[in-house]
Design a protein around this motif. Structure first.
Motif, PDB file in Angstrom:
ATOM      1  N   GLY A   1      -5.348   7.911  -0.912  1.00 40.56           N
ATOM      2  CA  GLY A   1      -5.386   6.676  -1.706  1.00 40.56           C
ATOM      3  C   GLY A   1      -5.320   5.441  -0.825  1.00 40.56           C
ATOM      4  N   ILE A   2      -4.420   5.486   0.165  1.00 44.06           N
ATOM      5  CA  ILE A   2      -4.315   4.355   1.089  1.00 44.06           C
ATOM      6  C   ILE A   2      -5.607   4.176   1.869  1.00 44.06           C
ATOM      7  CG2 ILE A   2      -3.153   3.514   3.161  1.00 44.06           C
ATOM      8  CD1 ILE A   2      -0.580   4.771   2.114  1.00 44.06           C
TER       9      ILE A   2
ATOM     10  N   TRP B   1       1.244   3.551  -3.573  1.00 45.59           N
ATOM     11  CA  TRP B   1       0.695   4.905  -3.637  1.00 45.59           C
ATOM     12  C   TRP B   1       1.787   5.969  -3.627  1.00 45.59           C
ATOM     13  CZ3 TRP B   1      -3.758   6.246  -5.405  1.00 45.59           C
ATOM     14  CH2 TRP B   1      -4.828   5.359  -5.338  1.00 45.59           C
ATOM     15  N   THR B   2       2.848   5.735  -2.920  1.00 45.70           N
ATOM     16  CA  THR B   2       3.970   6.689  -2.937  1.00 45.70           C
ATOM     17  C   THR B   2       4.577   6.772  -4.328  1.00 45.70           C
ATOM     18  OG1 THR B   2       4.455   6.239  -0.609  1.00 45.70           O
ATOM     19  CG2 THR B   2       6.205   7.261  -1.914  1.00 45.70           C
TER      20      THR B   2
ATOM     21  N   THR C   1      -8.571   2.792  -0.491  1.00 46.16           N
ATOM     22  CA  THR C   1      -8.398   1.380  -0.866  1.00 46.16           C
ATOM     23  C   THR C   1      -8.478   0.466   0.359  1.00 46.16           C
ATOM     24  OG1 THR C   1      -5.995   1.774  -0.806  1.00 46.16           O
ATOM     25  CG2 THR C   1      -7.078   1.834  -2.953  1.00 46.16           C
TER      26      THR C   1
ATOM     27  N   GLN D   1       0.827  -1.207   0.000  1.00 48.19           N
ATOM     28  CA  GLN D   1       0.000   0.000   0.000  1.00 48.19           C
ATOM     29  C   GLN D   1       0.865   1.263   0.000  1.00 48.19           C
ATOM     30  OE1 GLN D   1      -3.082   0.251  -0.828  1.00 48.19           O
ATOM     31  NE2 GLN D   1      -4.345   0.270   1.022  1.00 48.19           N
TER      32      GLN D   1
ATOM     33  N   TRP E   1      -5.480  -1.214  -8.764  1.00 41.71           N
ATOM     34  CA  TRP E   1      -5.332  -1.683  -7.381  1.00 41.71           C
ATOM     35  C   TRP E   1      -6.436  -2.683  -7.028  1.00 41.71           C
ATOM     36  CZ3 TRP E   1      -7.769  -2.352  -2.853  1.00 41.71           C
ATOM     37  CH2 TRP E   1      -7.000  -2.512  -1.705  1.00 41.71           C
TER      38      TRP E   1
ATOM     39  N   ASN F   1      -2.609  13.080  -1.073  1.00 45.95           N
ATOM     40  CA  ASN F   1      -3.094  12.073  -2.023  1.00 45.95           C
ATOM     41  C   ASN F   1      -2.612  10.657  -1.657  1.00 45.95           C
ATOM     42  OD1 ASN F   1      -4.747  13.432  -3.837  1.00 45.95           O
ATOM     43  ND2 ASN F   1      -3.006  14.270  -4.968  1.00 45.95           N
ATOM     44  N   ILE F   2      -1.381  10.581  -1.128  1.00 45.35           N
ATOM     45  CA  ILE F   2      -0.868   9.274  -0.707  1.00 45.35           C
ATOM     46  C   ILE F   2      -1.752   8.688   0.386  1.00 45.35           C
ATOM     47  CG2 ILE F   2       1.027   8.082   0.451  1.00 45.35           C
ATOM     48  CD1 ILE F   2       2.963   9.979  -0.979  1.00 45.35           C
TER      49      ILE F   2
END
Length: 366
Positions: free
Chosen positions: A47-48, A15-16, A51, A11, A123, A43-44
């Motif tokens: 996103g984590i 994302w990074t 998801t 994860q 993802w 955003n990182i």
């Protein structure tokens, strides 16, 4: 490393990497900007978070157990929702931070949704596909374990079979000896006790040494001789190399019982039961145990010739050894002075423990 740790590493790294690639594109065009950097960090984590919420959702409602046609719409809807959320955060901020890159037209929103949708779809498909196939694999393993448990239960039931009619007849025979021959009656009680004990222990052991199984057969024959007297003759001849070979418990007793019930007892003058063992040497593989049980009788319809005993033996050998073991029963030539004879043959492959003990016999350690 646990699956949980692998999940969080993937994860964070995934994302990074994605946001870094996007942020580098901004850097090349506009240089470093702290607000853009903070947006990238946001955003990182967004996103984590999204998801991970998706992960919790599909685990909570067991989506991976759904058929494909019901799973696919849920996956696509989840991707669209997550892409919209990412767009709602990034589009307004981008209009402020880099207005020169924004084009005031309705297709811009769709472009953002499509861009984030591709990332989310990658993802989601990766994660869902992995767990979908893992769930199917686990389901197959459960089916195999269930079948194994069922087969083991069947084997236990088959191993512990002892004909209640025999027990009843044996008790009656012993009762008749109590006053006539007390010593023989005591001996009969001991033999019956041994049989019952072995029957109770049979469901705990898959195999026993042949010498132990033969003791059970000898106890059984001794009790039947009390009932049939001179009408029953028996002979046991064992190859010394086979004494420690592993065989299914109570299997020979079942076949001998079948031989007496459907062979000797139906003959006018009685009959015989002959048990022999030997080693079958093979050039193309390891040696095998060969057991022959011969008895007076005529092999007819299986139901009339002890169908249960024969089916019991065949099924138990199949459960334990598969195609490696063989069981045949046939009528020998009738041109004999002592009448027609039925022959049952059993071929059993070696067990590791049996092979070990036989080697000790060869070396004189037993």
């Amino acid at each position: 490393m646990s699956k949980q740790k692998v999940y969080w590493i993937c994860q964070l790294f995934g994302w990074t990497l994605f946001v870094t690639v996007e942020y580098i594109a901004y850097l090349l065009d506009d240089g470093f900007d702290s607000d853009t950097f903070y947006l990238a960090i946001t955003n990182i984590f967004l996103g984590i978070t999204l998801t991970h919420l998706y992960r919790l959702m599909i685990r909570r409602w067991n989506w991976v157990r759904l058929p494909f046609f019901r799973l696919a719409p849920r996956v696509l809807l989840s991707v669209f929702v997550m892409a919209v959320i990412m767009t709602m955060l990034n589009l307004p901020v981008d209009r402020i931070l880099v207005p020169e890159h924004m084009v005031d037209e309705p297709w811009l929103v769709i472009g953002y949704i499509m861009n984030f949708g591709k990332i989310m779809l990658t993802w989601v498909l990766s994660y869902t596909a992995y767990h979908y196939f893992e769930e199917n694999r686990n389901a197959e393993i459960e089916k195999i374990l269930l079948k194994t448990n069922i087969r083991e239960t069947e084997a236990k039931v088959l191993r512990s079979q002892l004909n209640p009619h025999f027990v009843f007849n044996a008790l009656n025979s012993i009762r008749a000896l109590v006053y006539e021959n007390p010593t023989k009656a005591q001996q009969g009680i001991t033999q019956l006790s041994n049989l019952l004990r072995n029957s109770l222990l049979a469901d705990r052991r898959k195999t026993v040494e042949l010498r132990e199984e033969i003791k059970t057969v000898e106890d059984y024959l001794a009790l039947e001789k009390v009932r049939y007297e001179d009408r029953l003759r028996s002979h046991i001849d064992l190859d010394g190399r086979t004494l420690f070979w592993q065989v299914p418990p109570m299997m020979l007793q079942t076949l001998v019982e079948n031989a007496i019930k459907h062979g000797v007892s139906t003959a006018v003058g009685g009959g015989f039961v002959d048990v022999r063992s030997s080693i079958v040497s093979r050039e193309d593989g390891p040696d095998k145990l060969h057991i022959i049980i011969r008895n007076t009788g005529v092999l007819g319809d299986k139901k009339a010739s002890g169908g249960f005993g024969l089916a019991n033996t065949a099924q138990r050998l199949e459960l334990l050894y598969g195609s490696e073991a063989q069981f045949h029963i046939f009528q020998e030539d009738d041109n004999r002075d002592d009448g027609p004879v039925v022959c049952a043959e059993i071929i059993i492959p070696a067990q590791s423990e049996g092979m070990f003990r036989r080697e000790k016999v060869k070396n004189g350690e037993f």
